[in-house]
Design a protein around this motif. Structure first.
Motif, mmCIF file in Angstrom:
data_model
loop_
_atom_site.group_PDB
_atom_site.id
_atom_site.type_symbol
_atom_site.label_atom_id
_atom_site.label_comp_id
_atom_site.label_asym_id
_atom_site.label_seq_id
_atom_site.Cartn_x
_atom_site.Cartn_y
_atom_site.Cartn_z
ATOM 1 N N ARG A 1 0.849 -1.186 0.000
ATOM 2 C CA ARG A 1 0.000 0.000 0.000
ATOM 3 C C ARG A 1 0.884 1.235 0.000
ATOM 4 O O ARG A 1 1.931 1.261 0.622
ATOM 5 C CB ARG A 1 -0.881 -0.025 1.253
ATOM 6 C CG ARG A 1 -1.889 1.090 1.325
ATOM 7 C CD ARG A 1 -2.872 0.858 2.472
ATOM 8 N NE ARG A 1 -2.294 0.974 3.785
ATOM 9 C CZ ARG A 1 -2.077 2.136 4.423
ATOM 10 N NH1 ARG A 1 -2.355 3.275 3.845
ATOM 11 N NH2 ARG A 1 -1.563 2.145 5.637
ATOM 12 N N ARG A 2 0.441 2.245 -0.712
ATOM 13 C CA ARG A 2 1.163 3.512 -0.735
ATOM 14 C C ARG A 2 0.665 4.378 0.414
ATOM 15 O O ARG A 2 -0.528 4.413 0.704
ATOM 16 C CB ARG A 2 0.901 4.233 -2.053
ATOM 17 C CG ARG A 2 1.604 5.585 -2.147
ATOM 18 C CD ARG A 2 1.278 6.266 -3.431
ATOM 19 N NE ARG A 2 0.117 7.109 -3.212
ATOM 20 C CZ ARG A 2 -0.135 8.225 -3.849
ATOM 21 N NH1 ARG A 2 0.653 8.624 -4.806
ATOM 22 N NH2 ARG A 2 -1.204 8.932 -3.579
ATOM 23 N N ASP B 1 9.332 6.475 -2.278
ATOM 24 C CA ASP B 1 8.879 6.720 -3.651
ATOM 25 C C ASP B 1 9.166 8.154 -4.051
ATOM 26 O O ASP B 1 9.552 8.433 -5.179
ATOM 27 C CB ASP B 1 7.387 6.412 -3.795
ATOM 28 C CG ASP B 1 7.089 4.947 -3.520
ATOM 29 O OD1 ASP B 1 7.983 4.104 -3.687
ATOM 30 O OD2 ASP B 1 5.948 4.644 -3.123
ATOM 31 N N SER C 1 5.870 3.011 0.424
ATOM 32 C CA SER C 1 4.932 1.900 0.258
ATOM 33 C C SER C 1 5.425 0.698 1.037
ATOM 34 O O SER C 1 6.621 0.551 1.289
ATOM 35 C CB SER C 1 4.753 1.560 -1.225
ATOM 36 O OG SER C 1 5.989 1.341 -1.830
#
Length: 165
Positions: free
Chosen positions: A2-3, A32, A52
């Motif tokens: 999951r981000r 990221d 993430s």
């Protein structure tokens, strides 16, 4: 995976960004994107980190960030309750015949032409990631000479949960 987008309010001290990035590096966490800039109060910097991982990793990231002395507050930004933006500069090869086509595409996206040379254009575009990706997809037939993106920065909507120091 999951981000998660974290908005950190930190003391504006030398090396604070390096210490935060170092925490991710030492622990093997993924970044990221990371952006930083001074706030309205020059004593503080807002750092937006996009990372993430699974729930356990994201929980550990938050716990480790809270341990850092310079970190004053941490907000987990949620897509539905936040505004995210990214800045992109893109230099495109465009001769005089192609220039009007590129300018038309830029106008559709409310992009700005920030530099014009004999054989190229530089365009500035701000928006969410999907807008920037859509713009790049429309430039598919043109040669992109250079591209620079800032990464996401964001704030939560409304005035609740504001950290005043």
């Amino acid at each position: 995976m999951r981000r998660q987008v974290y908005s950190l309010l930190v003391d504006n001290n030398p090396g604070v960004l390096s210490r935060i990035a170092g925490l991710f590096s030492r622990r093997g966490y993924s970044i990221d994107s990371i952006t930083a800039g001074r706030t309205a109060d020059s004593r503080f910097t807002r750092i937006t980190v996009v990372t993430s991982g699974d729930e356990l990793i994201l929980e550990q990231i938050e716990k480790q960030l809270r341990k850092l002395v310079d970190v004053r507050s941490i907000k987990k930004l949620q897509d539905e309750d936040s505004v995210y933006r990214e800045l992109m500069l893109v230099k495109i090869r465009a001769n005089s015949k192609q220039r009007s086509e590129v300018v038309s595409v830029a106008d559709i996206f409310r992009a700005k032409i920030v530099d014009v040379e004999q054989d190229s254009l530089m365009i500035e575009l701000t928006g969410n990631q999907s807008k920037l990706e859509a713009f790049l997809n429309l430039l598919d037939g043109y040669e992109i000479l250079e591209l620079a993106r800032t990464g996401i920065t964001g704030l939560s909507r409304g005035s609740k949960d504001i950290t005043y120091l």
